[in-house]
Design a protein around this motif. Structure first.
Motif, PDB file in Angstrom:
ATOM      1  N   VAL A   1      22.982  10.290  -0.127  1.00 10.26           N
ATOM      2  CA  VAL A   1      24.354  10.020  -1.089  1.00 10.26           C
ATOM      3  C   VAL A   1      24.553  11.094  -1.065  1.00 10.26           C
ATOM      4  O   VAL A   1      25.496  11.676  -0.583  1.00 10.26           O
ATOM      5  CB  VAL A   1      24.691   8.914  -2.312  1.00 10.26           C
ATOM      6  N   ALA A   2      24.106  12.160  -1.292  1.00 10.80           N
ATOM      7  CA  ALA A   2      24.542  13.893  -1.543  1.00 10.80           C
ATOM      8  C   ALA A   2      23.189  14.620  -1.943  1.00 10.80           C
ATOM      9  O   ALA A   2      22.627  14.081  -3.205  1.00 10.80           O
ATOM     10  CB  ALA A   2      25.306  13.633  -2.829  1.00 10.80           C
ATOM     11  N   ASP A   3      22.936  15.016  -0.511  1.00 15.56           N
ATOM     12  CA  ASP A   3      21.329  15.505  -1.215  1.00 15.56           C
ATOM     13  C   ASP A   3      21.650  17.200  -1.843  1.00 15.56           C
ATOM     14  O   ASP A   3      22.874  17.541  -1.816  1.00 15.56           O
ATOM     15  CB  ASP A   3      20.584  16.001   0.202  1.00 15.56           C
ATOM     16  N   ARG A   4      21.296  17.493  -2.746  1.00 14.92           N
ATOM     17  CA  ARG A   4      21.697  18.781  -3.812  1.00 14.92           C
ATOM     18  C   ARG A   4      19.993  19.280  -4.211  1.00 14.92           C
ATOM     19  O   ARG A   4      19.806  18.395  -4.700  1.00 14.92           O
ATOM     20  CB  ARG A   4      23.203  18.529  -4.363  1.00 14.92           C
ATOM     21  N   PRO A   5      20.298  20.510  -4.241  1.00 18.72           N
ATOM     22  CA  PRO A   5      18.588  20.925  -5.699  1.00 18.72           C
ATOM     23  C   PRO A   5      18.628  20.356  -6.675  1.00 18.72           C
ATOM     24  O   PRO A   5      17.596  20.738  -7.293  1.00 18.72           O
ATOM     25  CB  PRO A   5      19.166  22.623  -5.428  1.00 18.72           C
ATOM     26  N   ALA A   6      19.900  20.167  -7.588  1.00 17.27           N
ATOM     27  CA  ALA A   6      19.725  19.568  -8.640  1.00 17.27           C
ATOM     28  C   ALA A   6      19.427  17.968  -8.725  1.00 17.27           C
ATOM     29  O   ALA A   6      18.901  17.857 -10.037  1.00 17.27           O
ATOM     30  CB  ALA A   6      21.205  19.832  -9.214  1.00 17.27           C
ATOM     31  N   ASN A   7      18.776  16.979  -7.148  1.00 23.07           N
ATOM     32  CA  ASN A   7      18.330  16.726  -7.680  1.00 23.07           C
ATOM     33  C   ASN A   7      16.841  16.432  -7.141  1.00 23.07           C
ATOM     34  O   ASN A   7      16.481  17.484  -6.823  1.00 23.07           O
ATOM     35  CB  ASN A   7      18.546  15.690  -6.450  1.00 23.07           C
ATOM     36  N   PHE A   8      15.780  16.137  -8.255  1.00 24.01           N
ATOM     37  CA  PHE A   8      14.589  15.289  -7.224  1.00 24.01           C
ATOM     38  C   PHE A   8      14.152  14.248  -7.644  1.00 24.01           C
ATOM     39  O   PHE A   8      14.233  13.281  -8.576  1.00 24.01           O
ATOM     40  CB  PHE A   8      13.668  15.878  -9.579  1.00 24.01           C
ATOM     41  N   TYR A   9      13.420  14.329  -5.844  1.00 25.99           N
ATOM     42  CA  TYR A   9      13.569  13.156  -5.502  1.00 25.99           C
ATOM     43  C   TYR A   9      11.418  12.842  -5.784  1.00 25.99           C
ATOM     44  O   TYR A   9      10.875  13.458  -5.480  1.00 25.99           O
ATOM     45  CB  TYR A   9      13.624  12.789  -3.733  1.00 25.99           C
ATOM     46  N   MET A  10      11.775  11.682  -6.636  1.00 18.97           N
ATOM     47  CA  MET A  10      10.252  11.514  -7.110  1.00 18.97           C
ATOM     48  C   MET A  10       9.219  10.458  -6.346  1.00 18.97           C
ATOM     49  O   MET A  10       9.689   9.205  -6.530  1.00 18.97           O
ATOM     50  CB  MET A  10       9.935  11.042  -9.149  1.00 18.97           C
ATOM     51  N   GLN A  11       8.488  10.852  -6.225  1.00 19.91           N
ATOM     52  CA  GLN A  11       7.900  10.689  -4.428  1.00 19.91           C
ATOM     53  C   GLN A  11       6.505   9.912  -5.287  1.00 19.91           C
ATOM     54  O   GLN A  11       5.694  11.034  -4.989  1.00 19.91           O
ATOM     55  CB  GLN A  11       7.844  11.202  -3.377  1.00 19.91           C
ATOM     56  N   GLY A  12       5.964   8.867  -4.819  1.00 20.82           N
ATOM     57  CA  GLY A  12       4.790   8.049  -5.817  1.00 20.82           C
ATOM     58  C   GLY A  12       5.146   8.301  -7.565  1.00 20.82           C
ATOM     59  O   GLY A  12       6.317   8.244  -7.987  1.00 20.82           O
ATOM     60  N   SER A  13       4.111   8.313  -8.296  1.00 23.47           N
ATOM     61  CA  SER A  13       3.573   8.432  -9.332  1.00 23.47           C
ATOM     62  C   SER A  13       5.136   7.221 -10.310  1.00 23.47           C
ATOM     63  O   SER A  13       6.272   7.501 -11.232  1.00 23.47           O
ATOM     64  CB  SER A  13       4.126   9.504 -10.151  1.00 23.47           C
ATOM     65  N   MET A  14       4.846   6.223  -9.750  1.00 21.35           N
ATOM     66  CA  MET A  14       5.757   5.328  -9.995  1.00 21.35           C
ATOM     67  C   MET A  14       5.875   4.999 -11.369  1.00 21.35           C
ATOM     68  O   MET A  14       4.758   4.674 -11.972  1.00 21.35           O
ATOM     69  CB  MET A  14       5.694   3.536  -9.393  1.00 21.35           C
ATOM     70  N   GLY A  15       7.251   4.690 -12.096  1.00 23.51           N
ATOM     71  CA  GLY A  15       7.137   5.024 -13.574  1.00 23.51           C
ATOM     72  C   GLY A  15       7.632   6.220 -14.498  1.00 23.51           C
ATOM     73  O   GLY A  15       7.693   5.625 -15.685  1.00 23.51           O
ATOM     74  N   HIS A  16       7.119   7.291 -13.628  1.00 25.74           N
ATOM     75  CA  HIS A  16       7.508   8.049 -14.877  1.00 25.74           C
ATOM     76  C   HIS A  16       8.272   9.073 -13.844  1.00 25.74           C
ATOM     77  O   HIS A  16       8.935   9.983 -14.819  1.00 25.74           O
ATOM     78  CB  HIS A  16       6.154   9.008 -14.164  1.00 25.74           C
ATOM     79  N   ALA A  17       9.877   9.133 -13.364  1.00 27.03           N
ATOM     80  CA  ALA A  17      10.943   9.263 -13.356  1.00 27.03           C
ATOM     81  C   ALA A  17      11.322   9.929 -15.314  1.00 27.03           C
ATOM     82  O   ALA A  17      12.098  11.011 -15.268  1.00 27.03           O
ATOM     83  CB  ALA A  17      11.868   8.663 -12.602  1.00 27.03           C
ATOM     84  N   ALA A  18      11.264   8.926 -15.969  1.00 27.56           N
ATOM     85  CA  ALA A  18      11.960   8.620 -17.003  1.00 27.56           C
ATOM     86  C   ALA A  18      11.308   9.897 -17.678  1.00 27.56           C
ATOM     87  O   ALA A  18      11.594  10.851 -18.641  1.00 27.56           O
ATOM     88  CB  ALA A  18      12.354   7.742 -18.177  1.00 27.56           C
ATOM     89  N   ALA A  19      10.113   9.975 -18.421  1.00 27.15           N
ATOM     90  CA  ALA A  19       9.105  11.359 -18.803  1.00 27.15           C
ATOM     91  C   ALA A  19       9.132  12.103 -17.957  1.00 27.15           C
ATOM     92  O   ALA A  19       9.134  13.216 -18.367  1.00 27.15           O
ATOM     93  CB  ALA A  19       7.625  10.538 -18.592  1.00 27.15           C
ATOM     94  N   ILE A  20       9.556  12.709 -17.251  1.00 27.20           N
ATOM     95  CA  ILE A  20      10.072  13.745 -16.293  1.00 27.20           C
ATOM     96  C   ILE A  20      11.540  14.366 -17.145  1.00 27.20           C
ATOM     97  O   ILE A  20      11.516  15.479 -17.517  1.00 27.20           O
ATOM     98  CB  ILE A  20       9.862  13.804 -15.117  1.00 27.20           C
ATOM     99  N   ALA A  21      12.040  13.708 -17.329  1.00 32.36           N
ATOM    100  CA  ALA A  21      13.803  13.817 -17.633  1.00 32.36           C
ATOM    101  C   ALA A  21      13.579  13.540 -18.591  1.00 32.36           C
ATOM    102  O   ALA A  21      14.795  15.012 -18.898  1.00 32.36           O
ATOM    103  CB  ALA A  21      14.273  12.806 -16.773  1.00 32.36           C
ATOM    104  N   LEU A  22      12.596  12.895 -19.562  1.00 32.63           N
ATOM    105  CA  LEU A  22      12.237  13.316 -20.927  1.00 32.63           C
ATOM    106  C   LEU A  22      12.182  15.456 -21.173  1.00 32.63           C
ATOM    107  O   LEU A  22      12.442  16.196 -22.125  1.00 32.63           O
ATOM    108  CB  LEU A  22      11.291  12.534 -21.684  1.00 32.63           C
ATOM    109  N   GLY A  23      11.065  15.642 -20.239  1.00 31.37           N
ATOM    110  CA  GLY A  23      10.653  17.387 -20.396  1.00 31.37           C
ATOM    111  C   GLY A  23      11.881  17.944 -20.193  1.00 31.37           C
ATOM    112  O   GLY A  23      12.097  18.806 -20.608  1.00 31.37           O
TER     113      GLY A  23
END
Length: 372
Positions: free
Chosen positions: A212-234
């Motif tokens: 949809v919209a690739d941009r530097p401010a996107n972090f595409y988490m590959q693997g580590s399923m279930g941890h995107a919210a924890a990354i965003a919290l940090g």
């Protein structure tokens, strides 16, 4: 290749009639087949939970096994070593071999575990067998004979499964017109986020955001399923003055649901948590999640999120997202979506290496902080 029905029947014939696991495309067939019979398969939130569930069944006198991806083997180590091996509870584990034998032929997130799976089992002193793609029913029977001896000795045997070893099953199609198209939801979130960083969960959600919209401010988490919210919290806690968005999935959010409690306890006012809920683990074959019985928006409220809303239309999603941007969070927006159809965008790693994604995301965060 062994048909999914024959694979399950071979285990059933030897008394292995209770299974648990976490979705993996290698085991999509057996999981779909077992799920048709209530009580035969327990979809676990994560790999450790699957092993513990199977251990409970074994303690109750059942022969039990688990199915999981080797990328999740790390989640298995604690209950494997401190529960199953310590108490000598004989549970059989089937583990798919991603990133093996050549890591370059798979996605980057599978490289480390793909090259270490065998040596890890050998380090732990665990018996294991290899189920190859060219293995037939006789070969599987030979493996299971060895497995039975290990189980009888109180050991926790492993069968490492090569890609293409077990066939697939037809999964039931769902038609829920009241759900939104996930691409439309991702497009809307990207539009409303502006220059705010977006952390996208693994699987199709990250690929959709990339398309949809690739941009530097996107972090595409590959693997580590279930941890995107924890990354965003940090990210959110490191700079409270900047809005941070996490694009999550129902299966991923359920896998580490305790993160909702951690987010609520820390109460980052700048965090907006968007969950696309299609009720399935889509990228691994469409196995059902438990989101139909666990309403994640209600869990978020019970955990302590400031607000949580179920958005059934794009207008509702726009209204709730805009309101979340204007008031202290954390906020959760749950958007019921339909299973995806048609071709999917490529993974972000088709264009950017993991290191490049890390560097450009970090640079985008620094630039945003400087402007603030």
């Amino acid at each position: 290749m062994i048909a999914a029905e024959d694979f399950c029947a071979a285990l059933d014939d030897r008394g292995f009639r209770f299974a648990s696991g976490v979705p993996c495309s290698f085991f999509g067939g057996p999981i779909a087949h077992l799920s048709r019979s209530p009580g035969r398969y327990v979809p676990a939130a994560n790999e450790g939970g699957a092993l513990a569930t199977a251990a409970g069944a074994a303690l109750a006198g059942r022969r039990a096994y688990v199915m999981l991806q080797n990328s999740g083997l790390g989640n298995l180590i604690n209950p494997l070593t401190s529960l199953v091996m310590t108490y000598r509870i004989p549970v059989l584990s089937f583990v798919s071999l991603r990133g093996w034998p050549d890591p370059a032929q798979d996605e980057p997130q599978h490289e480390v575990m793909g090259t270490k799976t065998v040596s890890l089992l050998e380090t732990l002193g665990l018996p294991y067998w290899m189920l190859r793609a060219d293995c037939d029913e006789a070969g599987l029977a030979e493996i299971l004979t060895g497995v039975e001896k290990a189980v009888a000795a109180g050991e926790a045997p492993f069968v490492l499964v090569e890609k293409g070893s077990v066939g697939k099953c037809q999964t039931a199609a769902t038609d829920e017109p009241e759900r939104l198209d996930s691409r439309d939801a991702v497009q809307l979130v990207t539009e409303l986020a502006g220059d705010s960083p977006i952390v996208a969960t693994t699987g199709y959600t990250g690929r959709e955001l990339f398309g949809v919209a690739d941009r530097p401010a996107n972090f595409y988490m590959q693997g580590s399923m279930g941890h995107a919210a924890a990354i965003a919290l940090g990210v959110a806690m490191a700079d409270p003055g900047r809005s941070v968005v996490v694009l999550d999935g129902d299966g991923a959010a359920l896998m580490h649901m305790g993160t909702l409690s951690a987010i609520a306890e820390q109460a980052p006012g700048n965090l907006i948590h968007v969950v696309l809920d299609n009720g399935i683990h889509e990228s691994t074959g469409g196995q059902s999640t438990t989101s139909s019985s666990t309403r994640l928006d209600e869990v978020a409220v019970a955990s302590g999120y400031r607000t949580a809303a179920r958005c059934r239309t794009l207008d509702e999603a726009r209204e709730q997202f805009t309101a979340a941007q204007r008031s202290p969070g954390p906020h959760l927006l749950l958007i019921p979506t339909r299973p995806r159809t048609g071709p999917m965008p490529p993974r972000a790693t088709s264009t950017h290496s993991p290191e490049e994604m890390r560097d450009r995301f970090a640079a985008a965060l620094t630039a945003t902080t400087s402007r603030a």
